[in-house]
Design a protein around this motif. Structure first.
Motif, PDB file in Angstrom:
ATOM      1  N   ILE A  11       0.949  -1.298  -0.111  1.00  0.00           N
ATOM      2  CA  ILE A  11       0.106   0.013  -0.058  1.00  0.00           C
ATOM      3  C   ILE A  11       0.891   1.325   0.323  1.00  0.00           C
ATOM      4  CG2 ILE A  11      -1.726   1.528   1.392  1.00  0.00           C
ATOM      5  CD1 ILE A  11      -2.920  -1.205   2.208  1.00  0.00           C
ATOM      6  N   ALA A  12       2.006   1.307   0.691  1.00  0.00           N
ATOM      7  CA  ALA A  12       3.057   2.433   0.970  1.00  0.00           C
ATOM      8  C   ALA A  12       3.574   2.578  -0.462  1.00  0.00           C
ATOM      9  CB  ALA A  12       3.976   2.181   1.985  1.00  0.00           C
ATOM     10  N   ALA A  13       3.902   1.512  -1.431  1.00  0.00           N
ATOM     11  CA  ALA A  13       4.601   1.614  -2.564  1.00  0.00           C
ATOM     12  C   ALA A  13       3.448   2.377  -3.580  1.00  0.00           C
ATOM     13  CB  ALA A  13       4.983   0.288  -3.108  1.00  0.00           C
ATOM     14  N   ALA A  14       2.372   1.963  -3.395  1.00  0.00           N
ATOM     15  CA  ALA A  14       1.401   2.363  -4.281  1.00  0.00           C
ATOM     16  C   ALA A  14       0.694   3.827  -4.003  1.00  0.00           C
ATOM     17  CB  ALA A  14       0.022   1.533  -4.161  1.00  0.00           C
ATOM     18  N   GLU A  15       0.605   4.172  -2.804  1.00  0.00           N
ATOM     19  CA  GLU A  15       0.381   5.585  -2.355  1.00  0.00           C
ATOM     20  C   GLU A  15       1.482   6.254  -2.753  1.00  0.00           C
ATOM     21  OE1 GLU A  15      -0.342   5.313   1.909  1.00  0.00           O
ATOM     22  OE2 GLU A  15      -2.507   4.913   1.447  1.00  0.00           O
ATOM     23  N   ALA A  16       2.782   5.922  -2.897  1.00  0.00           N
ATOM     24  CA  ALA A  16       3.912   6.793  -2.976  1.00  0.00           C
ATOM     25  C   ALA A  16       3.879   6.939  -4.742  1.00  0.00           C
ATOM     26  CB  ALA A  16       5.308   6.127  -2.737  1.00  0.00           C
ATOM     27  N   ALA A  17       3.644   5.872  -5.497  1.00  0.00           N
ATOM     28  CA  ALA A  17       3.252   5.927  -6.816  1.00  0.00           C
ATOM     29  C   ALA A  17       2.478   6.892  -7.474  1.00  0.00           C
ATOM     30  CB  ALA A  17       3.323   4.608  -7.258  1.00  0.00           C
ATOM     31  N   CYS A  18       1.066   6.986  -6.504  1.00  0.00           N
ATOM     32  CA  CYS A  18      -0.095   7.700  -6.854  1.00  0.00           C
ATOM     33  C   CYS A  18       0.065   9.131  -6.139  1.00  0.00           C
ATOM     34  CB  CYS A  18      -1.182   6.964  -6.474  1.00  0.00           C
ATOM     35  SG  CYS A  18      -1.313   5.466  -7.328  1.00  0.00           S
ATOM     36  N   ALA A  19       0.910   9.711  -5.649  1.00  0.00           N
ATOM     37  CA  ALA A  19       0.969  10.588  -4.694  1.00  0.00           C
ATOM     38  C   ALA A  19       0.396  11.930  -5.716  1.00  0.00           C
ATOM     39  CB  ALA A  19       2.229  10.847  -4.116  1.00  0.00           C
ATOM     40  N   HIS A  20       0.958  11.979  -6.600  1.00  0.00           N
ATOM     41  CA  HIS A  20       0.828  13.210  -7.706  1.00  0.00           C
ATOM     42  C   HIS A  20      -0.697  13.270  -8.035  1.00  0.00           C
ATOM     43  CE1 HIS A  20       0.910   9.508 -10.574  1.00  0.00           C
ATOM     44  NE2 HIS A  20       0.344  10.313 -11.271  1.00  0.00           N
ATOM     45  N   THR A  21      -1.654  12.235  -7.724  1.00  0.00           N
ATOM     46  CA  THR A  21      -3.079  12.422  -8.028  1.00  0.00           C
ATOM     47  C   THR A  21      -3.959  12.824  -6.753  1.00  0.00           C
ATOM     48  OG1 THR A  21      -3.393  10.095  -7.359  1.00  0.00           O
ATOM     49  CG2 THR A  21      -2.668  10.844  -9.798  1.00  0.00           C
ATOM     50  N   VAL A  22      -3.282  12.632  -5.682  1.00  0.00           N
ATOM     51  CA  VAL A  22      -3.889  13.177  -4.218  1.00  0.00           C
ATOM     52  C   VAL A  22      -4.262  14.677  -4.268  1.00  0.00           C
ATOM     53  CG1 VAL A  22      -3.662  13.204  -1.741  1.00  0.00           C
ATOM     54  CG2 VAL A  22      -2.708  11.235  -3.036  1.00  0.00           C
ATOM     55  N   PRO A  23      -5.386  14.816  -4.131  1.00  0.00           N
ATOM     56  CA  PRO A  23      -5.937  16.437  -3.980  1.00  0.00           C
ATOM     57  C   PRO A  23      -5.243  17.205  -2.927  1.00  0.00           C
ATOM     58  CG  PRO A  23      -7.927  14.984  -4.490  1.00  0.00           C
ATOM     59  CD  PRO A  23      -6.686  13.875  -4.087  1.00  0.00           C
ATOM     60  N   LEU A  24      -4.917  18.261  -3.405  1.00  0.00           N
ATOM     61  CA  LEU A  24      -4.431  19.034  -2.383  1.00  0.00           C
ATOM     62  C   LEU A  24      -5.657  19.790  -1.641  1.00  0.00           C
ATOM     63  CD1 LEU A  24      -1.967  21.149  -4.442  1.00  0.00           C
ATOM     64  CD2 LEU A  24      -1.250  19.493  -2.398  1.00  0.00           C
ATOM     65  N   PRO A  25      -5.509  20.140  -0.246  1.00  0.00           N
ATOM     66  CA  PRO A  25      -6.425  20.764   0.474  1.00  0.00           C
ATOM     67  C   PRO A  25      -6.987  22.132  -0.156  1.00  0.00           C
ATOM     68  CG  PRO A  25      -4.707  21.078   1.642  1.00  0.00           C
ATOM     69  CD  PRO A  25      -4.143  19.997   0.627  1.00  0.00           C
ATOM     70  N   PRO A  26      -8.133  22.583   0.205  1.00  0.00           N
ATOM     71  CA  PRO A  26      -8.424  23.925  -0.398  1.00  0.00           C
ATOM     72  C   PRO A  26      -7.341  24.778   0.145  1.00  0.00           C
ATOM     73  CG  PRO A  26     -10.150  23.157   0.786  1.00  0.00           C
ATOM     74  CD  PRO A  26      -9.176  21.985   1.110  1.00  0.00           C
ATOM     75  N   TRP A  27      -6.959  25.778  -0.655  1.00  0.00           N
ATOM     76  CA  TRP A  27      -5.640  26.638  -0.226  1.00  0.00           C
ATOM     77  C   TRP A  27      -6.126  27.544   0.985  1.00  0.00           C
ATOM     78  CZ3 TRP A  27      -1.241  27.547  -1.088  1.00  0.00           C
ATOM     79  CH2 TRP A  27      -0.436  28.837  -0.657  1.00  0.00           C
ATOM     80  N   GLU A  28      -7.263  27.690   1.486  1.00  0.00           N
ATOM     81  CA  GLU A  28      -7.655  28.413   2.626  1.00  0.00           C
ATOM     82  C   GLU A  28      -6.907  27.443   3.960  1.00  0.00           C
ATOM     83  OE1 GLU A  28     -10.536  30.029  -0.133  1.00  0.00           O
ATOM     84  OE2 GLU A  28      -9.743  27.863   0.377  1.00  0.00           O
ATOM     85  N   LYS A  29      -6.962  26.071   3.785  1.00  0.00           N
ATOM     86  CA  LYS A  29      -6.703  25.321   4.839  1.00  0.00           C
ATOM     87  C   LYS A  29      -5.173  24.674   4.598  1.00  0.00           C
ATOM     88  CE  LYS A  29     -11.390  23.364   5.634  1.00  0.00           C
ATOM     89  NZ  LYS A  29     -12.296  22.312   5.848  1.00  0.00           N
TER      90      LYS A  29
END
Length: 184
Positions: free
Chosen positions: A99-117
């Motif tokens: 799971i950690a390897a998959a999360e690292a590979a997919c990190a570029h697709t994880v949405p950033l929080p709203p700019w305010e947060k």
């Protein structure tokens, strides 16, 4: 990324590989080929922050779901099934390393929080304080700004005893207070 590599292949196809690549021209009746400029002669550092999608305060649950689809698609491509489709978010189908390897590979697709947060926003703490002030004005007593687990700050609701009534009241007014805090 595909566009950049397509342009590089086009330049190589023209036979112009040099330390300081400036342009590539095609025959007059052929298709136009984009110019490349290397600037300092060094490849630019990859910026996953620019590629990542960003949440907004006004997003609906459907909007958020759509924003997260690329992440779940990527995780599926890494062999990790979409746990939401299985109906149980607590199920961990694979070992932690996978799971950690998959999360690292997919990190570029994880949405950033709203700019305010976003912890990267120097005004995010002040925004959260305004949200908490608004919630207190709506009768929420057990609410405060606390340090977040991964940097920055977050809003804690319910107090030490995790008062469900206070949490519910805070959640009921959260969108309204975030909207009000973002207008200041």
């Amino acid at each position: 990324m595909t566009g950049r590599w397509g342009a590089v292949r086009a330049v190589m196809g023209c036979g112009l590989v040099a330390v300081a690549l400036v342009s590539c021209s095609a025959p007059e009746d052929g298709p136009e080929v984009a110019s490349l400029s290397t600037g300092t002669g060094q490849a630019p550092a990859a910026s996953t922050e620019r590629e990542r999608p960003r949440e907004r305060l006004d997003m609906t649950s459907e909007d958020l779901e759509a924003l997260q689809r690329p992440y779940w698609k990527c995780m599926g491509e890494q062999g990790i099934p979409d746990k939401r489709a299985m109906g149980d978010l607590s199920v961990v189908p694979e070992g932690d390393e996978r799971i950690a390897a998959a999360e690292a590979a997919c990190a570029h697709t994880v949405p950033l929080p709203p700019w305010e947060k976003d912890p990267a926003n120097p005004e995010s703490h002040a925004f959260l304080v305004r949200v908490v002030d608004c919630l207190r004005g709506k009768g929420v007593v057990k609410v405060e700004v606390v340090p977040g687990e991964s940097g920055g700050h977050t809003i804690a609701m319910g107090g030490a005893e995790n008062d469900s009534e206070q949490v519910g009241l805070a959640l009921g007014h959260m969108s309204e207070c975030e909207a009000e805090a973002s207008r200041r």
